[in-house]
Structures are given as structure tokens and as C-alpha cells.
Scaffold this active site. Structure first.
Site, PDB file in Angstrom:
ATOM      1  N   VAL A 294      66.604  25.571  21.794  1.00 53.39           N
ATOM      2  CA  VAL A 294      67.494  26.259  22.717  1.00 53.39           C
ATOM      3  C   VAL A 294      67.379  27.769  22.488  1.00 53.39           C
ATOM      4  O   VAL A 294      67.483  28.241  21.352  1.00 53.39           O
ATOM      5  CB  VAL A 294      68.955  25.789  22.540  1.00 53.39           C
ATOM      6  CG1 VAL A 294      69.882  26.532  23.488  1.00 53.39           C
ATOM      7  CG2 VAL A 294      69.065  24.279  22.792  1.00 53.39           C
TER       8      VAL A 294
ATOM      9  N   ASP B 215      78.443  11.214  21.199  1.00 57.08           N
ATOM     10  CA  ASP B 215      77.981  11.928  19.999  1.00 57.08           C
ATOM     11  C   ASP B 215      78.859  13.137  19.709  1.00 57.08           C
ATOM     12  O   ASP B 215      78.375  14.228  19.421  1.00 57.08           O
ATOM     13  CB  ASP B 215      76.514  12.343  20.148  1.00 57.08           C
ATOM     14  CG  ASP B 215      75.893  12.721  18.804  1.00 57.08           C
ATOM     15  OD1 ASP B 215      76.462  12.351  17.751  1.00 57.08           O
ATOM     16  OD2 ASP B 215      74.843  13.393  18.797  1.00 57.08           O
TER      17      ASP B 215
HETATM   18  P1  ADP Z   1      69.798  18.369  21.225  1.00 57.60           P
HETATM   19  O1  ADP Z   1      70.093  17.440  22.365  1.00 57.60           O
HETATM   20  O2  ADP Z   1      68.317  18.543  21.038  1.00 57.60           O
HETATM   21  O3  ADP Z   1      70.543  18.019  19.973  1.00 57.60           O
HETATM   22  P2  ADP Z   1      71.752  20.435  21.796  1.00 57.60           P
HETATM   23  O4  ADP Z   1      72.199  20.435  23.217  1.00 57.60           O
HETATM   24  O5  ADP Z   1      72.678  19.842  20.794  1.00 57.60           O
HETATM   25  O6  ADP Z   1      70.294  19.812  21.686  1.00 57.60           O
HETATM   26  O7  ADP Z   1      71.429  21.938  21.372  1.00 57.60           O
HETATM   27  C1  ADP Z   1      70.850  22.243  20.118  1.00 57.60           C
HETATM   28  C2  ADP Z   1      71.531  23.486  19.524  1.00 57.60           C
HETATM   29  O8  ADP Z   1      71.300  24.605  20.385  1.00 57.60           O
HETATM   30  C3  ADP Z   1      73.035  23.382  19.406  1.00 57.60           C
HETATM   31  O9  ADP Z   1      73.433  22.776  18.204  1.00 57.60           O
HETATM   32  C4  ADP Z   1      73.442  24.851  19.480  1.00 57.60           C
HETATM   33  O10 ADP Z   1      73.238  25.487  18.231  1.00 57.60           O
HETATM   34  C5  ADP Z   1      72.444  25.436  20.462  1.00 57.60           C
HETATM   35  N1  ADP Z   1      72.985  25.409  21.839  1.00 57.60           N
HETATM   36  C6  ADP Z   1      72.978  24.365  22.697  1.00 57.60           C
HETATM   37  N2  ADP Z   1      73.559  24.664  23.868  1.00 57.60           N
HETATM   38  C7  ADP Z   1      73.954  25.950  23.765  1.00 57.60           C
HETATM   39  C8  ADP Z   1      74.648  26.864  24.655  1.00 57.60           C
HETATM   40  N3  ADP Z   1      75.023  26.484  25.876  1.00 57.60           N
HETATM   41  N4  ADP Z   1      74.892  28.119  24.195  1.00 57.60           N
HETATM   42  C9  ADP Z   1      74.526  28.483  22.947  1.00 57.60           C
HETATM   43  N5  ADP Z   1      73.879  27.688  22.074  1.00 57.60           N
HETATM   44  C10 ADP Z   1      73.592  26.430  22.469  1.00 57.60           C
END
Ligand code: ADP
Ligand code: MG
Length: 427
Positions: free
Chosen positions: A35, A152
Site C-alpha cells: 500500500v 478479520d
Molecule cells: P492486506 O489485505 O494485504 O492485508 P491491508 O488492506 O490490510 O492489506 O493494508 C495493508 C497495510 O497498508 C495496512 O495494515 C496499513 O498499514 C496500510 N493501509 C491500508 N489501507 C490504508 C489506507 N487507506 N490509508 C493508509 N494506510 C493504509
């Protein structure tokens, strides 16, 4: 993982979706994605760009996530339901394949980071309450209005709002967005390694400063000292990579271990109430800095068995009907509903734990436990819904310290009154 089918390597200044989005710095990563903070040249604002691994199963998962996030955005036009907003999505071709990309509103640190900032000491109950309210608004919307199970929920997947303008972020070298690749590097500017190293150095320096200050103050800081004080705590639920429509479940094993509900371990079928279980685990962790259940396998028993034992030690014995009702019950329980391989349990209670281990006052512990215990009911159908939790006195108390001490004062007055009365009567 940066190979065919895996992550897409990004460099600062890389452009996406025909040049609309420009990569600024890495924000985080998960099992399936990286991300990035990106600058949206169309809206002149910052966004989070989630770039999925390219292999077919990851693309499939991203499509599913986009479907859910689209429904979430559509049902909440005013963007007030505490769930991350999907702004755009597109495909990006790279050397490792085609990557589905999601453009999300840019949020701040996760609650896990917040817990770490607080050095695993737990946050002020008023902040915990505010965060809980946000999570419950999000869950109520997902469950009641959309029919979605997040499956989750955990501190890592709840992000705070940004309080810092990223263009003034001191960690980044420049003060304005990078909209072109920095010169002198044909591959697109500063490599991530340098920035990551810089970030890590700065984080280390910050930690060193804190401990220096602590030492100069004569050791441990008082429990009330909180590094994130004064922040309006609002947050949003993210990561719909494992979410599902309640009527279209496709997985037996859901949730991250420590936040997993008993019916998932027992495989007795699940519904919205699995999110409520994870919610209660999360609330406890925010308030204490420790995970509610951190099971480990051991000699002669599995992680699942330890997990169930820990649950029972804190919440009492699993009702026999619940214990024997799952596809895995026969492996784990005897016909009386006792664990086969962990025989001696040390029963405790949540409010005792809060008082004795975490030094809550009696009234704080009682009120918090009264809020959490029903949500941790072994019988999923007995757990209150997010909507019901939002009605609970604990969630609606304005300030726990005040209300609790006020209440105690009143009780004392009543008692004084009573004894006077008794004295009179006695005379
Ligand atoms: P995955 O499905 O691969 O676990 P996530 O959606 O949990 O991915 O995102 C991985 C990480 O990226 C999160 O733990 C956070 O640190 C960062 N992240 C995700 N979405 C955002 C957002 N909208 N703004 C800022 N950071 C984000
Ligand atoms: Mg995640």
C-alpha cells in the site's frame, strides 16, 4: 515476493492509471498487497494506493474486495459509517504481471501502532470508548444494512484518521507532492530502500529520545502518561480482503488467531457475531495493551485447545451444548463437554483480571467487564449486536472516571443516610 505473480515493485514518482496517481512513499503491506501513499493529480489530494499481487488467486480476491468496497461506498454517500472509502480501481501492468489496484481514502496509523506508541500500557478509557463507538458504527452498518461479515477485525485493520497533513510530513524530504520522477535515475528516482532506512533511523531516534526522557525522570513513567494524548480519536475499519456476504460464505477458517471466535475453532458455523467477538478482543487490547487471548501449543495439546482453555478460564465453562455442537467437537471435547487434553483449568474473571493485573479501579473494571462479557458469550446467538452495543451505558458514558466516582459518591451518601435511618430506628 517481488517476482512473477507477486508484488509490484514501486518507486517514488511512479505513475498509475494513465498518470493520474503518483507514488509518494510506502505506507504498509499485507499478505496480498503493498500500500502506497499516492498523489491524485485530478483531485489534488493524497490517496492510499493498494496494489495487489498479480497471480490469479490474488486478482480474484481483489475483485471480491472491490465488489464489497463498492457496495460499502454506495450505501454510505455521506462517508460517515467508519469504513474505509473506495475512490477508484484499475489494472496496472508491470514486469510481474497485471495488478489490480484499489484507490482508497488516505488514513493514518493503525490501532496496533497506537498500542505500541503507548508502550503496551493501554489507553485511557475515554479514548477506548471513542474508538469502540467508531468500530461499532462500522460493524452495525456492515451487518445490519449490508449483510457483510468483516471476518478479520483486529487492531491492525482499524486505522486512525490522519491528523498530519502529508505534505508537511517531516519524514519526507520535500514539502510538496512528487509529481514527476526525480531526475538522474532512469528507473524513477529514490529507491525505497533509502527511504525505508531513513524512516527506520528516525523511528529509532524517536524511541531513544523517549527512553532518555524516561530515564531522566527517574525510571518508569506514571501509568497516566500517554504519548498520543490530545488526539481526537476517530477511526475506520479497513481490509476487506477476507470479508464476505453472510449468505455467501466460502471459508471455514476465518479470522486472525487471537481474535478468532470459539464457533470458528469448533466449526459450528458462523455469522455476524464473529465480528463482535473480535471487537471485544480488540477493545480489551486497547484498554490494557495486552491481547485478551494469546494461545500457544504445548506438550500434548494444540493451539486450538489452549485457546479454548484460555477462554474458559476467563469466561467460565463452555455450555455443553455449544462445546459438542461443532464439526471439530469430537476431537477436542469429551461427551461431558470437558476438554480432552487440558484437564485442570484455573478460573478467573474479567473484572478481577482488570483490577489485579491492570490496576483498574473497581468501578472501571466492573463497568468495562459488564460491557464486554455479554459480547464474549460462547453462544453466538446470545451475543449483543453492534446496534445493541451502541445502546450500552458504557459506550454512552461521557467520562468513565467522572461517572464512576460520582456514582460511588452517591452510593456512599445513600449508605450514610441508611445507617442514620437505622440508628434512628434502632433507638
Ligand atoms: P492486506 O489485505 O494485504 O492485508 P491491508 O488492506 O490490510 O492489506 O493494508 C495493508 C497495510 O497498508 C495496512 O495494515 C496499513 O498499514 C496500510 N493501509 C491500508 N489501507 C490504508 C489506507 N487507506 N490509508 C493508509 N494506510 C493504509
Ligand atoms: Mg491487513
Amino acid at each position: 515476493s517481488y517476482r512473477k505473480g507477486g508484488y509490484h515493485a514501486v518507486r517514488v514518482g511512479d505513475q498509475f492509471n494513465g498518470g493520474r496517481y503518483v507514488a509518494q512513499r510506502k505506507l504498509g503491506w499485507g499478505q496480498f498487497s503493498t500500500v502506497w501513499l499516492a498523489y491524485d493529480t485530478t483531485s489534488s489530494s493524497y490517496v492510499a494506493l493498494k496494489i495487489q499481487k498479480s497471480a490469479a488467486q490474488f486478482a480474484q480476491a481483489a475483485l471480491h474486495e472491490i465488489e464489497l468496497l463498492s457496495a460499502i461506498a454506495k450505501g454510505d454517500p455521506s462517508n460517515s459509517k467508519c469504513i474505509v472509502r473506495l475512490i477508484d480501481h484499475f489494472k496496472h501492468a508491470g514486469p510481474n504481471g497485471q495488478h489490480l489496484c484499489m484507490v482508497l481514502e488516505f488514513l493514518g496509523d493503525s490501532l496496533l501502532r497506537l498500542i505500541k506508541y503507548n508502550r503496551y500500557k493501554g489507553m485511557e478509557l475515554n479514548k477506548v470508548r471513542e474508538i469502540c463507538r467508531c468500530i461499532l458504527i462500522g460493524l452495525d452498518y456492515l451487518h445490519r444494512e449490508l449483510g457483510i461479515i468483516h471476518s478479520d477485525l483486529k487492531p491492525e485493520n482499524i486505522l486512525l484518521f490522519n491528523t498530519i497533513d502529508p505534505s508537511k510530513d517531516p519524514i519526507r524530504s520535500g514539502h510538496s507532492p512528487i509529481i514527476e520522477k526525480p531526475e538522474g535515475n532512469p528507473n524513477g528516482g529514490v529507491t525505497m530502500n533509502i527511504i525505508e532506512k531513513k524512516l527506520k533511523r528516525r523511528a529509532r531516534r524517536a524511541v531513544a529520545k523517549i527512553s532518555e526522557r524516561r530515564a531522566s525522570m527517574g525510571g518508569q513513567a506514571p501509568k497516566s502518561e500517554k504519548t498520543m494524548d490530545g488526539i481526537d480519536v476517530r477511526c475506520k475499519v479497513v481490509d476487506f480482503g477476507n470479508a464476505c456476504w453472510a449468505d455467501k460464505q466460502f471459508m471455514d477458517e476465518i479470522q486472525t488467531r487471537q481474535y478468532r471466535a470459539p464457533e470458528v475453532i469448533l466449526q459450528s458455523g458462523y455469522s455476524f457475531s464473529v465480528d463482535m467477538w473480535s471487537f471485544a478482543c480488540t477493545a480489551f487490547e486497547l484498554a490494557t495493551g495486552d491481547m485478551l487471548f494469546a494461545p500457544k501449543d504445548g506438550q500434548g495439546f494444540s493451539e486450538d485447545e489452549d485457546h479454548l482453555a484460555l477462554m474458559m478460564e476467563l469466561l467460565g465453562k463452555i455450555p455443553r451444548k455449544v462445546a459438542i455442537g461443532g464439526a471439530r467437537s469430537k476431537d477436542l471435547f469429551d461427551r461431558h463437554g470437558d476438554l480432552k487434553r487440558i484437564r485442570r483449568l484455573k478460573y478467573w474473571s474479567l473484572d478481577k483480571l482488570l483490577i489485579e493485573k491492570y490496576r483498574f479501579s473497581e468501578s472501571e473494571a466492573r463497568e468495562f467487564a459488564e460491557f464486554l462479557c455479554p459480547v464474549l458469550d460462547f453462544a453466538p446467538e446470545k451475543r449483543p449486536s453492534a446496534q445493541q452495543c451502541l445502546q450500552h451505558p458504557w459506550i454512552n458514558a461521557s467520562s468513565s472516571g467522572q461517572s464512576a466516582s460520582k456514582k460511588e459518591a452517591t452510593v456512599e451518601k445513600v449508605n450514610v443516610g441508611m445507617s442514620k435511618l437505622q440508628l434512628k430506628v434502632g433507638k
